[in-house]
Design a protein around this motif. Sequence first.
Motif, PDB file in Angstrom:
ATOM      1  N   CYS B  79       0.514  -1.053  -0.013  1.00 35.35           N
ATOM      2  CA  CYS B  79       0.331  -0.297   0.282  1.00 35.35           C
ATOM      3  C   CYS B  79       1.272   1.087  -0.437  1.00 35.35           C
ATOM      4  CB  CYS B  79      -0.862   0.192   1.511  1.00 35.35           C
ATOM      5  SG  CYS B  79      -1.911   1.526   1.805  1.00 35.35           S
ATOM      6  N   THR B  80       0.674   2.151  -0.724  1.00 40.35           N
ATOM      7  CA  THR B  80       1.277   3.037  -1.023  1.00 40.35           C
ATOM      8  C   THR B  80       1.142   4.527   0.194  1.00 40.35           C
ATOM      9  OG1 THR B  80       0.356   3.820  -3.129  1.00 40.35           O
ATOM     10  CG2 THR B  80       2.212   2.671  -3.312  1.00 40.35           C
ATOM     11  N   GLY B  81      -0.583   4.273   0.072  1.00 39.42           N
ATOM     12  CA  GLY B  81      -1.596   5.072   0.699  1.00 39.42           C
ATOM     13  C   GLY B  81      -2.096   6.373  -0.154  1.00 39.42           C
ATOM     14  N   CYS B  82      -1.838   5.313  -1.495  1.00 40.67           N
ATOM     15  CA  CYS B  82      -2.646   6.545  -2.505  1.00 40.67           C
ATOM     16  C   CYS B  82      -4.375   7.365  -1.929  1.00 40.67           C
ATOM     17  CB  CYS B  82      -2.186   6.416  -3.707  1.00 40.67           C
ATOM     18  SG  CYS B  82      -3.329   4.537  -3.799  1.00 40.67           S
ATOM     19  N   SER B  83      -4.726   6.442  -1.843  1.00 42.04           N
ATOM     20  CA  SER B  83      -6.161   7.056  -0.747  1.00 42.04           C
ATOM     21  C   SER B  83      -6.760   6.679  -2.014  1.00 42.04           C
ATOM     22  CB  SER B  83      -6.093   8.699  -0.267  1.00 42.04           C
ATOM     23  OG  SER B  83      -5.604   8.743   0.030  1.00 42.04           O
ATOM     24  N   ALA B  84      -6.670   5.777  -3.043  1.00 40.04           N
ATOM     25  CA  ALA B  84      -7.823   5.469  -4.337  1.00 40.04           C
ATOM     26  C   ALA B  84      -8.993   4.378  -3.916  1.00 40.04           C
ATOM     27  CB  ALA B  84      -7.252   5.607  -5.202  1.00 40.04           C
ATOM     28  N   CYS B  85      -8.154   3.637  -3.124  1.00 43.83           N
ATOM     29  CA  CYS B  85     -10.130   3.029  -2.627  1.00 43.83           C
ATOM     30  C   CYS B  85     -10.736   3.375  -1.531  1.00 43.83           C
ATOM     31  CB  CYS B  85      -9.435   1.479  -1.655  1.00 43.83           C
ATOM     32  SG  CYS B  85      -7.831   2.241   0.262  1.00 43.83           S
ATOM     33  N   ILE B  96      -7.656   6.530   5.238  1.00 39.77           N
ATOM     34  CA  ILE B  96      -6.304   6.400   5.045  1.00 39.77           C
ATOM     35  C   ILE B  96      -5.543   7.884   5.478  1.00 39.77           C
ATOM     36  CG2 ILE B  96      -4.125   6.224   3.261  1.00 39.77           C
ATOM     37  CD1 ILE B  96      -6.182   4.043   2.936  1.00 39.77           C
ATOM     38  N   PHE B 116      -4.093   2.565   8.307  1.00 40.35           N
ATOM     39  CA  PHE B 116      -4.839   1.894   7.427  1.00 40.35           C
ATOM     40  C   PHE B 116      -6.341   2.048   8.623  1.00 40.35           C
ATOM     41  CE2 PHE B 116      -5.875   0.227   3.060  1.00 40.35           C
ATOM     42  CZ  PHE B 116      -7.154   0.012   2.955  1.00 40.35           C
ATOM     43  N   CYS B 133      -7.656  -0.784  -6.356  1.00 40.83           N
ATOM     44  CA  CYS B 133      -6.348   0.127  -6.099  1.00 40.83           C
ATOM     45  C   CYS B 133      -5.798  -0.593  -7.022  1.00 40.83           C
ATOM     46  CB  CYS B 133      -6.222  -1.495  -5.003  1.00 40.83           C
ATOM     47  SG  CYS B 133      -4.426  -0.861  -3.715  1.00 40.83           S
ATOM     48  N   PRO B 134      -4.617   0.744  -6.838  1.00 38.80           N
ATOM     49  CA  PRO B 134      -4.068   0.760  -8.161  1.00 38.80           C
ATOM     50  C   PRO B 134      -2.019  -0.274  -7.650  1.00 38.80           C
ATOM     51  CG  PRO B 134      -3.284   2.474  -7.206  1.00 38.80           C
ATOM     52  CD  PRO B 134      -4.380   1.839  -6.639  1.00 38.80           C
ATOM     53  N   THR B 135      -1.996  -1.200  -6.900  1.00 41.06           N
ATOM     54  CA  THR B 135      -0.984  -1.783  -6.691  1.00 41.06           C
ATOM     55  C   THR B 135      -1.584  -2.959  -6.269  1.00 41.06           C
ATOM     56  OG1 THR B 135      -1.340  -1.272  -4.789  1.00 41.06           O
ATOM     57  CG2 THR B 135       0.594   0.032  -6.246  1.00 41.06           C
TER      58      THR B 135
HETATM   59  S1  SF4 Z   1      -5.757   2.169  -3.314  1.00 36.85           S
HETATM   60 FE1  SF4 Z   1      -4.565   0.703  -2.811  1.00 36.85          FE
HETATM   61  S2  SF4 Z   1      -1.928   1.605  -2.631  1.00 36.85           S
HETATM   62 FE2  SF4 Z   1      -3.535   3.034  -1.994  1.00 36.85          FE
HETATM   63  S3  SF4 Z   1      -4.099   3.705   0.079  1.00 36.85           S
HETATM   64 FE3  SF4 Z   1      -6.146   1.912  -0.983  1.00 36.85          FE
HETATM   65  S4  SF4 Z   1      -4.949   0.452  -0.650  1.00 36.85           S
HETATM   66 FE4  SF4 Z   1      -3.273   1.816  -0.374  1.00 36.85          FE
END
Ligand code: SF4
Lengths: 377, 170, 362
Positions: B79-85, B96, B116, B133-135
Amino acid sequence: MTEQELITNIETVPETQEYFINMGPQHPSTHGVLRLLLTLDGEIIKKIEPHLGYIHRSIEKMCEKDSYQQIVHLTDRMDYLSCHINNEAVCLCVEKGLQLEVPERVKVIRTIISELTRLSSHQLWWGVMGMDLGAITTFLYGFRDRELITDIFEETCGARLTMNYNVPGGVMFDIHPNFQKRTKDFITYFRKKLPEYDELLTGNVIFTERTKDIGYLSKDDAISFGVTGPSGRASGFACDVRKRFPYSAYDRVQFEEIVYTEGDCFARYKARIAEMWESMKIIEQLIDNIPEGEHKAKTKAVIKLPEGEYYQRVETARGELGVYIVSDNKKSPYRVKFRSPGFSNLSALDTMARGNKIADLVATMSTLDLVIPDIDR
Amino acid sequence: MSRSADGIYNFMGLKNYISDIYNGVKSLITGMKVTGHYITHPKEIITQQYPENRDTLKMFERFRGEVVLIHDENNQHKCTGCSACELACPNGSIEIISGKETDPETGKSTKIIDTFVYHLSMCTFCNLCILSCPTDAIKMAQDFEHSVFDRSKLTKVLNKPGSKIMPGVK
Amino acid sequence: MNFNIYDFTDFVNSINVWLNTVFPPAAADIAGFVIIGICFLTFITLLGLSLVYIERKVCAFFQQRLGPMRVGFWGTAQTIADIIKLIFKEPLVSKGSDKFLFNLAAFIVIIAPFMAIAAVPFAKGLHVLDFDIGLFFITAVSSIGVTGILLAGWSSNNKYSLIGAMRSGAQIVSYELSVILSLLTIIILTGSLQLSVIVESQRDGWWIFKGNIPAVIAFFIFIIASTAESNRGPFDMAEAESELTAGFHTEYSGIKFAYFFLAEYINLFIIAAVGATVFFGGWMPLHIGNFEFFNNIMDFIPPIIWFFGKIAAIIFLIMWFKWTFPRLRIDQLLTLEWKYLLPINLVNLLLMALVALSGWHL
Ligand code: SF4
Ligand code: SF4
């Protein structure tokens, strides 16, 4: 006593009184929090007033703040027994707005799962219908067969009831490798079990007595109340959206539109049983011919519908569901309106059940196959 | 038996009466045969005794039980912490809280995940977060026994203490 | 004390003699009453509990389920747990109800089957009330129960209860007729209402076999009518949970609800007992005419087992009905009685009289 005295005596007998009874919001046969205010004369129904609002969750309003992907999962919670078809309606409407052509594979998968949903909804309805009329065993048999379909759903879609399998542009995942085999096994199994339904209820003399000539709805009334789905078709109103306005893969399959003209409870019952056979036919035609390809068309992460109004109708297990989206080119819609089949079907209840007995009202309601969260969004 | 207009008893009525009874009884017996079949075939019983069969009860791999953050054996996640989720979630079940981390070598600071937070009690298991989630850092687990005595236990922190982002994940 | 599983007469007499030696005559009678009372109370409680359990299991197996499995071995203690729960529940009395009648109704409902069961002949000599109008007595007292149902519906101050009670009243009044007429069909042959005489008269074969076709028809009418009279499915309009939530006992809770529940099952037992006695020879083993060898083998099985076996078979049949058929509507129920069962019954009675006159029966 002279004749004159007799006549005066008759006149002084107090008049019978009408009385009210609240059927619901908690009542075993309203299947949810529907409240019917009945005006009764003895056991004869004089008037029915449905009171709604006990399960209003303002889904339409919530849609105005959600993105188009997020709207889909809210529709699971409307008519939860045909959740896949509701999802599909929203997705088709959004795809219409985007003028997005979805892959053939998606169309076929959606159709198969829609028909499985319809089957499972009708199975549950059959069980509940028997239970409403006092045959509790049917309830368990209906659920026994439905269980197999929910297993198919669980394996492919990841959930048993609120599946949320559709996304704008396609379906969430590709079908599970076991999907075809399981579905075919189920169809073979259910072709053997469906005649049992007939033996247990359809032919049963008590059941036919309870449903024949009860809850009559004429074709004109069906049209003017907008009663659709099997309930409308049992009154002779040929309104199958799958036939009239084909969507997904319905234009390439052979099936009959079930229309009866009797308009009574038994016709509505027969229409649903016949629909189960038709659904199986549709699935059998498609299950071996799922085209190869993507399970989802490419969409942007943020979907914006061009400004305008979009309407899409589909045939759920209960009737015609319409999705009306007004967009102002933002990431959430400006206004969403669902034309839910249950609401219109319920509105005809008064016309159908007036003059019948309480027991007939129960039969009429269960042949309308009401799902309360669908009426009250 | 019904009387026709010329006063003669019509025995067709009687015939109907008897055939009514015959057909009625026949249909009832057909129904009883179905239930009779099942009571004599106890092998077809479908009840699963749930808590007892826990060991053999296996959910399908796509079953959506709860959201988990995948950690590997080195306590690392993606998880990069990108907040997409968080954005994708329709009902705010995911929060996040990101922090900053300065790379000791280059001196550049990057955004990383601090906490998280996942509110299981609000989640509708719609799977949108996983898709967004991109990753592919999160997934759905198959655990479904979520009942607890205290509501606050349903608010979970998904990144394990001391966990780090996998090297190379952007 | 000579205990004999085949004939309880000596056993009962010896108890009587023993009581008379221990107590003065008046006290001996009272002691006898007390003993019988306690026996019946225990018997009825056990009967109710086991019938509820059996019904649950039977219904579960009809529906491809297992039924209660957790409390005790195969859930055998489930009903006991339920009774304990019901005893400790608060006996609610709803506002605006007629409290006296409300409480009284539950007792009337339970008293009726208690009285009726006294006249049931369990085995040779095991018979509390054996007077010459035994069958009449059973049908008479068991219909007291409907008063309780009517009172319960009336006093609950609940419209659902009232509708349920009125339905039940109409139902029981009409079906009483068919029950009695179908029993009368056999009475033509036995010539007596005394239950012990009826049983004795089947020494060379049960009436359902000896009585020709009319006896078979009478038995089926009896089963249908008595299912209706005991308010069981498919004739459970009085409760009709999908229409009237729970009908006349909607407002009852705790132990008073248990009374209604218990009464239903005891009634079921009494119906089966009457059916078994009149049509299937009561405790009389299966005898075929003068076929001595076969009769002797059959005699080897104790009468009490015969009796309970027959009852179990009839109860199973009634349960089978309940778990297969949908419920009738109240007017159809009355149509069934007045347009079908009653005429058939009357014709059948006539037929039986003919059979008896010309000696076609065995
Ligand atoms: S979308 Fe994925 S990478 Fe981004 S914050 Fe959520 S879990 Fe982490
Ligand atoms: S599954 Fe849906 S509701 Fe649950 S956290 Fe993910 S996006 Fe939110």
